[in-house]
Enzyme design. Structure first.
Site, PDB file in Angstrom:
ATOM      1  N   ASP A 140       0.701  -1.075   0.185  1.00  0.00           N
ATOM      2  CA  ASP A 140      -0.003   0.305  -0.387  1.00  0.00           C
ATOM      3  C   ASP A 140       1.199   1.222  -0.015  1.00  0.00           C
ATOM      4  O   ASP A 140       2.761   1.031   0.426  1.00  0.00           O
ATOM      5  CB  ASP A 140      -0.651  -0.426   1.001  1.00  0.00           C
ATOM      6  CG  ASP A 140       0.237  -0.335   2.264  1.00  0.00           C
ATOM      7  OD1 ASP A 140       0.528  -0.656   2.376  1.00  0.00           O
ATOM      8  OD2 ASP A 140      -0.624   0.758   3.264  1.00  0.00           O
ATOM      9  N   GLU A 152      -0.214  -1.540   5.035  1.00  0.00           N
ATOM     10  CA  GLU A 152       1.393  -1.486   6.655  1.00  0.00           C
ATOM     11  C   GLU A 152       0.404   0.389   7.196  1.00  0.00           C
ATOM     12  O   GLU A 152       0.894   0.801   8.181  1.00  0.00           O
ATOM     13  CB  GLU A 152       2.048  -1.742   5.960  1.00  0.00           C
ATOM     14  CG  GLU A 152       3.453  -1.577   6.678  1.00  0.00           C
ATOM     15  CD  GLU A 152       3.717   0.145   7.269  1.00  0.00           C
ATOM     16  OE1 GLU A 152       5.565   0.288   7.740  1.00  0.00           O
ATOM     17  OE2 GLU A 152       3.855   1.046   6.158  1.00  0.00           O
ATOM     18  N   ASP A 155      11.754  -0.722   4.033  1.00  0.00           N
ATOM     19  CA  ASP A 155      11.145   0.348   4.299  1.00  0.00           C
ATOM     20  C   ASP A 155      11.400   1.131   5.184  1.00  0.00           C
ATOM     21  O   ASP A 155      10.732   1.311   6.343  1.00  0.00           O
ATOM     22  CB  ASP A 155       9.817  -0.567   5.111  1.00  0.00           C
ATOM     23  CG  ASP A 155       8.664   0.016   5.200  1.00  0.00           C
ATOM     24  OD1 ASP A 155       8.940   1.219   4.941  1.00  0.00           O
ATOM     25  OD2 ASP A 155       7.478   0.233   5.575  1.00  0.00           O
TER      26      ASP A 155
END
Length: 368
Positions: free
Chosen positions: A78, A139, A163
């Site tokens: 996402d 997330e 990330d």
């Protein structure tokens, strides 16, 4: 061979697929097809159904042919809004947007790196360890995908999470737990110009409570913040209801509990002082995670980074990620910086050379 042109093309393709939190079906379908076409075993759970999303977490597996320990690479599908109709622009060493949307390097850059490293592994038919892939949903919306993940399809407990912002080399190995706080003060309405003494102003109660709280950086491992305060209306009415929301983060469980209790104490004493009532609630959003710097996973990460002539930098971070949630299921994680900058903003961008360095580090982890 690894291809810079191919990873750029892959990244551009990914960011052009709209995938706001809860609406990842299109990119999930693309990734499932992509991974299956390359011979990976792919399973998708029903995480989205549990919170109103339209897609589930993806777990993929590529069987290895070496004796090295399995490893999992993780990224989320996402993207933070505004994220519909992304128009990526390549500007020298930079990939950015036209300024109307976020870019989605957070975390489609992580996905693109994983896909390109896999492409090279498969094309070269080289010796490699068992490789697992975990792509999560939502997330950015409270880690909802990870919170619904059961681990049933993912036996490998060592995760590399792609990330984190900044140049390659940073390895986040520790992050705090976070509690979400909500408190409502109930006062008493009255006419502010005729008989204000008959009222109890909830704004004053809230202000008194907040003025006595520990807000900001409390210590090296603990922070607190008031995020929103709402209430009141016309100036001629004594406000009878005010609500504030806050958060407290800490790496230390006892300190987190201590600060929750202190915040409630401030609310209780302010309510008593003014003769008001209050309702105080708190909810754990995610637990802490911590990776032992002597662990095999950290040592592998360090070795892969050093192989590219980059200095590893273990760091403690203050944010939460899928790694926090997965820690409660017994997974250990190292979160890597991947060359993205200004995430969650329409000025978000990535550096191509740093993306390339991160790709080589990830590729190293698959076979060393």
């Amino acid at each position: 061979m690894l291809s810079q042109e191919r990873i750029i093309d892959t990244f551009i393709k990914l960011v052009k697929i709209d995938s706001p939190s809860g609406e990842e079906k299109q990119i999930a379908d693309y990734l499932v097809d992509h991974l299956k076409d390359r011979g990976l075993e792919v399973k998708v759970d029903n995480a989205g159904e549990k919170f109103g999303g339209n897609a589930g977490n993806i777990v993929a597996y590529l069987k290895g042919n070496s004796q090295e320990k399995p490893i999992t690479f993780c990224a989320h599908m996402d993207q933070v809004s505004p994220c519909r109709g992304v128009n990526p622009i390549i500007d020298g060493n930079i990939i950015r947007t036209d300024g109307t949307t976020t870019l989605g390097a957070d975390d489609k850059l992580g996905i693109a790196i994983i896909l390109e490293a896999l492409e090279d592994i498969i094309e070269s038919n080289c010796e490699h360890r068992d490789i697992y892939i975990l792509f999560t949903v939502s997330e950015e919306d409270g880690l909802l995908g990870a919170k619904q993940f059961t681990g049933e399809n993912l036996p490998c407990k060592d995760l590399i999470v792609l990330d984190y912002l900044g140049k390659p080399g940073a390895v986040a190995y520790k992050a705090p737990a976070m509690e979400k706080i909500k408190c409502t003060f109930k006062g008493k309405k009255a006419h502010a110009g005729i008989e204000p003494e008959k009222g109890i102003n909830a704004i004053l109660v809230a202000a008194d409570a907040i003025s006595n709280m520990h807000i900001g950086r409390i210590d090296e491992l603990t922070t607190s913040n008031i995020g929103c305060i709402e209430g009141g209306g016309a100036t001629n009415i004594v406000t009878d209801s005010v609500t504030f929301t806050a958060e407290i983060r800490s790496h230390i469980a006892d300190k987190l509990q201590e600060e929750i209790e202190h915040m409630e104490k401030c609310c209780r004493e302010a309510a008593q002082k003014f003769g008001a009532e209050y309702e105080f609630t708190h909810e754990n959003c995610y637990p802490p995670f911590s990776l032992d710097l002597e662990s095999d996973l950290y040592k592998l990460t360090e070795k892969a980074i050093l192989k590219e002539g980059i200095t590893p930098e273990p760091i403690v971070i203050g944010g939460g990620s899928d790694a926090n949630i997965l820690a409660a299921l017994g997974y250990q994680s190292a979160i890597l910086s991947i060359g993205m900058y200004e995430p969650h903003a329409v000025t978000e961008y990535l550096k191509i050379d740093e993306m390339w360095d991160t790709l080589k580090v990830v590729r190293n982890m698959m076979d060393i």
